[in-house]
Design a protein around this motif. Structure first.
Motif, PDB file in Angstrom:
ATOM      1  N   ILE A 193       0.830  -1.202   0.000  1.00 22.42           N
ATOM      2  CA  ILE A 193       0.000   0.000   0.000  1.00 22.42           C
ATOM      3  C   ILE A 193       0.866   1.254   0.000  1.00 22.42           C
ATOM      4  O   ILE A 193       0.619   2.200  -0.761  1.00 22.42           O
ATOM      5  N   VAL A 194       1.891   1.275   0.835  1.00 20.75           N
ATOM      6  CA  VAL A 194       2.779   2.440   0.919  1.00 20.75           C
ATOM      7  C   VAL A 194       3.454   2.702  -0.427  1.00 20.75           C
ATOM      8  O   VAL A 194       3.506   3.849  -0.904  1.00 20.75           O
ATOM      9  N   LEU A 195       3.945   1.652  -1.068  1.00 21.73           N
ATOM     10  CA  LEU A 195       4.593   1.817  -2.367  1.00 21.73           C
ATOM     11  C   LEU A 195       3.613   2.343  -3.417  1.00 21.73           C
ATOM     12  O   LEU A 195       3.946   3.243  -4.200  1.00 21.73           O
ATOM     13  N   ALA A 196       2.402   1.801  -3.433  1.00 25.44           N
ATOM     14  CA  ALA A 196       1.392   2.246  -4.397  1.00 25.44           C
ATOM     15  C   ALA A 196       0.998   3.693  -4.164  1.00 25.44           C
ATOM     16  O   ALA A 196       0.825   4.472  -5.115  1.00 25.44           O
ATOM     17  N   VAL A 197       0.853   4.064  -2.904  1.00 23.92           N
ATOM     18  CA  VAL A 197       0.480   5.439  -2.562  1.00 23.92           C
ATOM     19  C   VAL A 197       1.565   6.411  -3.011  1.00 23.92           C
ATOM     20  O   VAL A 197       1.269   7.488  -3.562  1.00 23.92           O
ATOM     21  N   LEU A 198       2.817   6.070  -2.791  1.00 21.49           N
ATOM     22  CA  LEU A 198       3.914   6.945  -3.216  1.00 21.49           C
ATOM     23  C   LEU A 198       3.939   7.098  -4.734  1.00 21.49           C
ATOM     24  O   LEU A 198       4.144   8.193  -5.258  1.00 21.49           O
ATOM     25  N   LEU A 199       3.737   5.991  -5.443  1.00 24.23           N
ATOM     26  CA  LEU A 199       3.708   6.060  -6.905  1.00 24.23           C
ATOM     27  C   LEU A 199       2.562   6.942  -7.393  1.00 24.23           C
ATOM     28  O   LEU A 199       2.738   7.756  -8.302  1.00 24.23           O
ATOM     29  N   ALA A 200       1.388   6.784  -6.783  1.00 26.70           N
ATOM     30  CA  ALA A 200       0.225   7.569  -7.206  1.00 26.70           C
ATOM     31  C   ALA A 200       0.372   9.045  -6.871  1.00 26.70           C
ATOM     32  O   ALA A 200      -0.201   9.901  -7.550  1.00 26.70           O
ATOM     33  N   SER A 201       1.143   9.358  -5.826  1.00 19.44           N
ATOM     34  CA  SER A 201       1.285  10.751  -5.389  1.00 19.44           C
ATOM     35  C   SER A 201       2.188  11.570  -6.288  1.00 19.44           C
ATOM     36  O   SER A 201       2.179  12.799  -6.222  1.00 19.44           O
ATOM     37  N   ALA A 211       5.469  11.266  -6.099  1.00 14.49           N
ATOM     38  CA  ALA A 211       6.737  11.459  -5.393  1.00 14.49           C
ATOM     39  C   ALA A 211       7.885  10.912  -6.238  1.00 14.49           C
ATOM     40  O   ALA A 211       7.686  10.074  -7.119  1.00 14.49           O
ATOM     41  N   SER A 212       9.070  11.378  -5.953  1.00 15.41           N
ATOM     42  CA  SER A 212      10.245  10.964  -6.714  1.00 15.41           C
ATOM     43  C   SER A 212      10.403   9.444  -6.700  1.00 15.41           C
ATOM     44  O   SER A 212      10.204   8.795  -5.666  1.00 15.41           O
ATOM     45  N   ASN A 213      10.747   8.877  -7.856  1.00 16.53           N
ATOM     46  CA  ASN A 213      10.949   7.432  -7.946  1.00 16.53           C
ATOM     47  C   ASN A 213      12.089   6.946  -7.058  1.00 16.53           C
ATOM     48  O   ASN A 213      12.163   5.760  -6.734  1.00 16.53           O
ATOM     49  N   ARG A 214      12.974   7.871  -6.671  1.00 17.77           N
ATOM     50  CA  ARG A 214      14.061   7.483  -5.781  1.00 17.77           C
ATOM     51  C   ARG A 214      13.539   6.963  -4.450  1.00 17.77           C
ATOM     52  O   ARG A 214      14.156   6.096  -3.824  1.00 17.77           O
ATOM     53  N   TRP A 215      12.395   7.507  -4.021  1.00 20.18           N
ATOM     54  CA  TRP A 215      11.807   7.022  -2.774  1.00 20.18           C
ATOM     55  C   TRP A 215      11.344   5.573  -2.915  1.00 20.18           C
ATOM     56  O   TRP A 215      11.567   4.752  -2.027  1.00 20.18           O
ATOM     57  N   VAL A 216      10.693   5.280  -4.023  1.00 22.02           N
ATOM     58  CA  VAL A 216      10.188   3.922  -4.239  1.00 22.02           C
ATOM     59  C   VAL A 216      11.347   2.934  -4.356  1.00 22.02           C
ATOM     60  O   VAL A 216      11.345   1.866  -3.741  1.00 22.02           O
ATOM     61  N   ILE A 217      12.368   3.296  -5.141  1.00 24.79           N
ATOM     62  CA  ILE A 217      13.530   2.418  -5.298  1.00 24.79           C
ATOM     63  C   ILE A 217      14.244   2.237  -3.963  1.00 24.79           C
ATOM     64  O   ILE A 217      14.630   1.113  -3.587  1.00 24.79           O
ATOM     65  N   GLY A 218      14.401   3.330  -3.234  1.00 26.32           N
ATOM     66  CA  GLY A 218      15.068   3.254  -1.936  1.00 26.32           C
ATOM     67  C   GLY A 218      14.309   2.372  -0.949  1.00 26.32           C
ATOM     68  O   GLY A 218      14.911   1.586  -0.203  1.00 26.32           O
ATOM     69  N   LEU A 219      12.981   2.491  -0.949  1.00 30.72           N
ATOM     70  CA  LEU A 219      12.176   1.671  -0.042  1.00 30.72           C
ATOM     71  C   LEU A 219      12.261   0.192  -0.414  1.00 30.72           C
ATOM     72  O   LEU A 219      12.301  -0.678   0.461  1.00 30.72           O
ATOM     73  N   CYS A 220      12.261  -0.112  -1.708  1.00 33.99           N
ATOM     74  CA  CYS A 220      12.381  -1.510  -2.143  1.00 33.99           C
ATOM     75  C   CYS A 220      13.720  -2.100  -1.692  1.00 33.99           C
ATOM     76  O   CYS A 220      13.770  -3.230  -1.185  1.00 33.99           O
TER      77      CYS A 220
END
Length: 399
Positions: free
Chosen positions: A200-208, A210-219
């Motif tokens: 859910i957190v990853l999907a929310v960040l993508l939909a918002s 936010a910079s893709n660096r956040w998603v990559i960093g979280l993964c």
């Protein structure tokens, strides 16, 4: 005279009756997404039949009443639909101001699970004992408040026109909001709910946006964290056994691999059209544990076959597709993020639940949305449907 109607007390504009207001093209009823509604109800009805089939002979569970679980499942469905109606009536925008309070309540309930008020079921202390045989699983409601809370933070400045995308500080605040309940749920431990919340957190960040660096960093952080948890031995023995059985189903077919092996036998034996409702030998023989909850899909596979299992998949796919349409047509980021969070929740949880019965995902103790027995789960998914319906009904007419 053609545009006015003679009313009691003189001439005046004709007032629409309650029925006219209810059925008008601009009414809430007309603007509801009835495809989502009917898909969810169809899944719940199928679930009722599957739950009844799985529990009607389980005298050690149903207290001697074959319809015990069926009645409770139907009551939960009714309450869930009532909660959906209430959510639509309140509206996702009006709930925005109440999000901090709702978030605090759900986190507090989750913390209470770690106290003597908590109840342990199947090795996981994830339920809150309310007395009288009633329990509630706060993690299900936390999925909703995390979606709403992150949407509120990430969309505040964007919807106000102050910025085009959430800045790094806003993203950090949103991640902090999600991290607290995740840590609490991990302490229970309820690894399945943690997995859903991470998605859910990853999907929310993508939909918002936010910079893709956040998603990559979280993964990357998630992968590193999983390795660290395993290396430090922070998982309970039953959780380690589940992953071991997933990696090697033949490891201990009478022990840790029993559930998944029996699940595959049940589904495989159903063939194309199944053995017939209430005629499944694996189900009647009670070979598959937790068949009314986590492994309810095995009843469909055995008794309704590939056709019945496929129908469940189609209904879930249609519901998620319509939710994607609502997200795409939303006119504000707050609504888009909420819809994206619900989509990720439903899609991943359904994939994980069905995947674990087929042996392609580890057993994580997650119910199949709308289908599995469980009051808290049923309430939560229908509240989520209410959020989707609110987004649809509150968009400008013509959009």
């Amino acid at each position: 005279m053609s545009t006015r109607t003679f009313a009691l007390g003189g001439y005046g504009p004709r007032r629409r009756s309650a029925w006219d207001r209810l059925t008008a093209r601009d009414s809430i009823v007309w603007r509801l997404d009835w495809v989502i509604m009917l898909s969810g109800i169809a899944l719940a009805v199928i679930g009722s039949l599957l739950v009844y089939s799985a529990t009607r002979n389980r005298t050690e569970l149903n207290q001697g009443d074959p319809r015990y679980f069926l009645v409770r499942h139907v009551i939960s469905l009714g309450i869930g639909i009532a909660l959906m109606i209430g959510t639509v009536w309140l509206g996702h925008r009006r709930l925005r101001s109440a999000v901090p309070v709702l978030y605090g309540i759900t986190v507090l309930l989750a913390v209470c699970v770690l106290t003597p008020l908590g109840a342990t079921i199947n090795g996981s202390r994830a339920w809150l004992n309310l007395g009288g045989g009633f329990t509630v699983q706060p993690a299900e409601f936390i999925k909703i408040t995390v979606i709403l809370g992150m949407a509120m933070l990430l969309a505040a400045k964007v919807d106000a026109g102050d910025q085009e995308h959430p800045d790094h500080r806003t993203v950090l605040h949103a991640l902090g909001l999600a991290a607290l309940p995740i840590v609490v749920i991990l302490a229970m431990p309820d690894l399945g709910s943690v997995m859903v919340l991470v998605i859910i957190v990853l999907a929310v960040l993508l939909a918002s946006g936010a910079s893709n660096r956040w998603v990559i960093g979280l993964c990357l952080a998630g992968a590193g964290g999983a390795v660290l948890v395993w290396a430090l031995g922070l998982l309970d023995e039953y959780q380690i056994n589940r992953f071991a059985a997933f990696a090697n189903p033949a490891l201990d077919p009478a022990g840790v691999g029993y559930n998944t092996n029996q699940a595959r036998i049940a589904i495989g034996s159903g063939g194309l059209t199944g053995k017939g409702l209430f005629e499944g030998t694996q189900t009647t023989g009670q070979f598959v544990p937790e068949q009314q909850t986590d492994f309810v899909f095995t009843v469909a596979g055995e008794e309704l076959g590939f056709v019945g299992g496929g129908l469940i998949l189609v209904l879930l796919a249609v519901l998620i597709w319509r939710a994607c349409r609502i997200a795409r047509e939303s006119t504000e980021l707050y609504s888009t993020i909420i819809a994206a969070g619900v989509i990720a929740w439903f899609a991943f949880q359904a994939f994980e639940n069905i995947g674990m019965t087929l042996g392609i995902m580890p057993v994580a103790g997650l119910p199949l949305p709308f289908v599995s027995y469980g009051g808290t789960s049923m309430f939560a998914v229908w509240i989520a449907v209410g959020l989707l319906q609110s987004i649809r009904t509150q968009r400008p007419i013509g959009v």
